[in-house]
Design an enzyme around this catalytic site. Sequence first.
Site, PDB file in Angstrom:
ATOM      1  CE  LYS A   1       8.968  -6.480  -3.258  1.00 25.23           C
ATOM      2  NZ  LYS A   1       8.320  -6.550  -4.602  1.00 25.23           N
TER       3      LYS A   1
ATOM      4  CG  ASP B   1       6.339  -0.241  -2.584  1.00 28.54           C
ATOM      5  OD1 ASP B   1       6.749  -1.046  -1.728  1.00 28.54           O
ATOM      6  OD2 ASP B   1       7.002   0.094  -3.577  1.00 28.54           O
TER       7      ASP B   1
ATOM      8  NE  ARG C   1       7.598  -2.604 -10.069  1.00 28.15           N
ATOM      9  CZ  ARG C   1       8.284  -2.999  -8.998  1.00 28.15           C
ATOM     10  NH1 ARG C   1       9.420  -2.417  -8.664  1.00 28.15           N
ATOM     11  NH2 ARG C   1       7.839  -3.995  -8.246  1.00 28.15           N
TER      12      ARG C   1
ATOM     13  CD  GLN D   1      13.050  -7.414  -4.237  1.00 31.03           C
ATOM     14  OE1 GLN D   1      12.916  -8.538  -3.759  1.00 31.03           O
ATOM     15  NE2 GLN D   1      12.160  -6.897  -5.057  1.00 31.03           N
TER      16      GLN D   1
HETATM   17  O1  MRU Z   1       9.474  -4.510  -5.941  1.00 30.11           O
HETATM   18  P1  MRU Z   1      10.383  -3.519  -5.276  1.00 30.11           P
HETATM   19  O2  MRU Z   1      11.768  -4.031  -5.055  1.00 30.11           O
HETATM   20  O3  MRU Z   1      10.352  -2.176  -5.978  1.00 30.11           O
HETATM   21  O4  MRU Z   1       9.732  -3.309  -3.834  1.00 30.11           O
HETATM   22  C1  MRU Z   1      10.347  -2.425  -2.940  1.00 30.11           C
HETATM   23  C2  MRU Z   1       9.710  -2.366  -1.617  1.00 30.11           C
HETATM   24  O5  MRU Z   1       8.727  -3.028  -1.339  1.00 30.11           O
HETATM   25  C3  MRU Z   1      10.278  -1.383  -0.632  1.00 30.11           C
HETATM   26  O6  MRU Z   1      10.124  -1.830   0.687  1.00 30.11           O
HETATM   27  C4  MRU Z   1       9.538  -0.047  -0.785  1.00 30.11           C
HETATM   28  O7  MRU Z   1       9.567   0.379  -2.117  1.00 30.11           O
HETATM   29  C5  MRU Z   1      10.093   1.016   0.092  1.00 30.11           C
HETATM   30  S1  MRU Z   1      11.640   1.593  -0.515  1.00 30.11           S
HETATM   31  C6  MRU Z   1      12.175   2.867   0.440  1.00 30.11           C
END
Ligand code: MRU
Length: 330
Positions: free
Chosen positions: A232, A221, A78, A180
């Site tokens: 996200k 992220d 990713r 999520q």
């Molecule tokens: O696509 P995802 O579910 O991996 O995205 C996750 C997020 O955007 C979270 O907000 C981010 O990783 C912070 S997790 C502590």
Amino acid sequence: MDAIRFSDDALYLLDQTRLPAQEVWLRYTDFRQAAQAIRTMVVRGAPAIGITAAYAYCLAALSGEDLERAEAVLRASRPTAVNLFWALERMERAAARCGGDPAALIAEARAIHREDVEMNKAMGRLGAEVVPNRARILTHCNAGALATGGYGTALGVVRAAHSQGKVSMVYCDETRPLLQGARLTAYELVRDHIPATLITDSMAAALMAQGKIDLVVVGCDRMAANGDFANKIGTYSAAVNARYHGIPFYTALPSSTIDLSIPDGSGIPIEERAPEEVTHLAGTPTAPGGVEVSNPAFDVTPHTLLTGIITERGIVYPPFAEKLASLFSV
Ligand code: MRU
């Protein structure tokens, strides 16, 4: 609550694609399958991806595989969360020190995992200070125990504030397209008996206009050197809405999520995921075949929309660039 375990030379992941309906743990001994688990979001959330990659690197060492090759495969799983690359670089340095000894590498991966939980608890403690009494908090996606080594970043702040009796309601954006917020954040909060209300993403602005949100806190992220950050898809909308309504907007993140090598948000790679995530719901089509689809998994929120950045080393307020550099340059 935890979602990642390592024991008897195997990696165990709680399958987050099946939550909340089923709690199924999957066992991995092949690093390629662990990379696939990151890609398919059996495990997701920036810190959790990094921890998983570190353990997957150990699986490669245990089966005597070429570690450079394993690292390349894991790096390709990713693109957006910098924790993946941060953890792999740390494992690579450990491998150089110990000559690839699996026991030493497992100790390093366990340290990454343990330190992540410690950082979450520290930022929870610090972040709770900005939460007012009887707070009604909005969050987006899942930045909780499931997205980290345990406890959570944004939800760590919520957990700490709740333990001080300050939280009256947590509004969870459902977080289209993979839900999520509904599947994971609401699940964590209900399990912990923290008052939670699930809303669709498009309801947040109306709640703000009605004076029902006191604070927004989200995860991250990857944060660039000036404080712009990817999270996200939908986070940017929440930030714009919060600014319009005069509501404080924070992101909570450990130092492993900060990428000082990127000057601003325009340099953050944004993952584009499969169109089926948008055109189908649980396998059922919700759009006509042949329609074009855009499905960026993340957006970039400019630092100008941030009230503050909650980290394990303190809360950073503007001007972000100088303060991030002084707190986090090595
Ligand atoms: O696509 P995802 O579910 O991996 O995205 C996750 C997020 O955007 C979270 O907000 C981010 O990783 C912070 S997790 C502590």
